[in-house]
Design an enzyme around this catalytic site. Structure first.
Site, short mmCIF file in Angstrom:
data_model
loop_
_atom_site.label_atom_id
_atom_site.label_comp_id
_atom_site.label_asym_id
_atom_site.label_seq_id
_atom_site.Cartn_x
_atom_site.Cartn_y
_atom_site.Cartn_z
N SER A 167 0.84 -1.20 0.00
CA SER A 167 0.00 0.00 0.00
C SER A 167 0.87 1.25 0.00
O SER A 167 1.99 1.24 0.53
CB SER A 167 -0.84 -0.02 1.28
OG SER A 167 -1.44 1.22 1.52
N TYR B 90 -2.21 -0.98 10.94
CA TYR B 90 -2.44 -1.55 9.61
C TYR B 90 -1.24 -1.25 8.71
O TYR B 90 -0.69 -2.14 8.05
CB TYR B 90 -3.72 -0.97 8.98
CG TYR B 90 -3.79 -1.21 7.49
CD1 TYR B 90 -4.07 -2.48 7.01
CD2 TYR B 90 -3.51 -0.19 6.57
CE1 TYR B 90 -4.09 -2.74 5.64
CE2 TYR B 90 -3.55 -0.43 5.21
CZ TYR B 90 -3.83 -1.70 4.75
OH TYR B 90 -3.84 -1.95 3.40
N LYS C 23 1.99 -3.68 6.71
CA LYS C 23 2.48 -3.65 5.32
C LYS C 23 4.01 -3.42 5.29
O LYS C 23 4.73 -4.04 4.51
CB LYS C 23 1.77 -2.57 4.51
CG LYS C 23 0.26 -2.79 4.35
CD LYS C 23 -0.06 -4.05 3.57
CE LYS C 23 -1.55 -4.26 3.40
NZ LYS C 23 -1.91 -5.58 2.89
#
Ligand code: NAD
Ligand code: WQD
Length: 332
Positions: free
Chosen positions: A124, A149, A153
């Site tokens: 992302s 979150y 990644k």
């Protein structure tokens, strides 16, 4: 080529399955349906005339994944499975770390055991963190996230770099998505979050459909031309096609690459709402509210690497993205 698609029942995964099947790949989906509807495989079949092999299974369950690898013998993996709500990741961080990291580790252990050497991972733009200026370029440092979150990644990209460094036959492509919106033109697949949406486009379409009263624009006092935040919105079908390009690349090269998938152009919140109104002919009731914590003013991609390395560009316009999102909500 047999491609194991984790999270293949979700928003981006389902569109990618359509592209895989339409281009002669075999798709094997592993999804526990924690954020997807059970009829997604039927919808994919309606579009393609073929359906993926489907396992309703938690990717964190390594023994179950071993059985799937032993039976299906995939040549490559596309790893979408993960939890993705930024706000929720701040309230239940351990669930995010457990799910996103464990699923990745069990998957990579199976790849190692069964000699599967190619993986495309859903990373992302969030990995660029708060300090890099837009446009984001793949060579920028990616070692700071702003929420759990985002950290998953950052960590998974690092795990994949270490995994590849230890095996010269491995091929890893970390695709850094910007803001995917839109839906399949059939109206059969799209972004359909449970409850009140966190993301802008699902919120806009629900206001337009009369399911929510009004959109709150989070801030009009940013240092941007109209004061609202700028993002790089891209059509989910363009994004899905990027995965096929990444698989082609991974089939011919070993090592690790990170590649941005965006349009290279930014749109403000006001511009996106206006484009939606133009495409749908429906007025979106809205007010301007305060800033949302954690939002950065302007994010867009440098897409030159995607074009040079993968031969990929995002072709669809913002109007098409808006029209397809609206078509999806009216077909559901
Ligand atoms: P999504 O929630 O629609 O799809 C993810 C799928 O994974 C869901 O179907 C869910 O049921 C499944 N899943 C989650 N944990 C699982 C597990 N442990 N085992 C099996 N299945 C599991 O999300 P999406 O928008 O399609 O995103 C796909 C991937 O792309 C995610 O990894 C996400 O973090 C990443 N990503 C998304 C965006 C975005 O804006 N949508 C942007 C950048 C990156
Ligand atoms: C877009 C713009 C909001 C809702 C998130 C994740 C990112 C990536 C994509 C996974 C922002 C504004 C929103 C609303 C608004 N996901 N907005 N009113 O925050 O750019 O990115 O999804 O990796 O990691 O952070 O997307 O759609 O939430 O917001 O004004 O009701 O819309 O402030 O400027 P974001 P978004």
């Amino acid at each position: 080529m047999r491609v194991l698609v984790t999270g293949g029942a979700g928003f981006i995964g389902s569109h990618t399955c359509v592209e895989l099947l339409n281009h002669g790949y075999e798709a094997i989906v592993v999804d526990n349906l924690c954020n997807a509807k059970p009829d997604v495989m039927d919808r994919i079949e309606k579009i393609c005339g073929k359906r993926p092999t489907f396992y309703c299974q938690d990717v964190c369950d390594r023994e179950a994944m071993r059985e799937i690898f032993a039976k299906e013998k995939p040549d490559a993996v596309i790893h979408f499975a993960g939890l993705k709500a930024v706000g929720e990741s701040c309230s239940i961080p351990l669930r995010y770390y457990r799910n996103n990291l464990d699923s990745t580790l069990s998957l990579l252990e199976c790849m190692q055991e069964f000699g599967c050497k190619k993986i495309v991972f859903s990373s992302s733009a969030t990995v660029y963190g708060p300090y890099n200026p837009s446009p984001y370029v793949e060579s920028m440092p990616v070692n700071t996230a702003t929420n759990p979150y985002g950290w998953t990644k950052v960590f998974i990209e690092q795990i994949l770099r270490d995994f590849a460094a230890a095996d010269s036959e491995l091929s890893v492509v970390n695709l850094r998505y910007f803001n995917p919106i839109g839906a399949h033109e059939s109206g059969l697949l799209g972004d359909d979050p449970d409850g009140i949406p966190n993301n802008l486009m699902p919120y806009i379409v629900r206001v337009a459909a009369g399911q929510l009263e009004k959109l709150t624009i989070f801030g009009d006092d940013y240092d941007t031309p109209d004061g609202s935040c700028i993002r790089d919105y891209l059509h989910v079908v363009d994004l899905a096609k990027g995965h096929l390009k990444a698989l082609e690349y991974a089939s011919k090269h070993c090592g690790v690459e990170a590649v941005n998938l965006g349009t290279g152009r930014g749109q403000s919140v006001f511009e996106l709402v206006e484009a939606f109104e133009k495409a749908s002919g429906v007025k979106v009731n809205r007010i301007v509210g305060g800033r949302r914590e954690g939002d950065l003013p302007a994010i867009w991609a440098d897409t030159s690497k995607a074009e040079a390395l993968l031969g990929w560009t995002a072709d669809k316009t913002v109007e098409e993205m808006c029209a397809d999102s609206w078509n999806f909500v009216n077909h559901k």
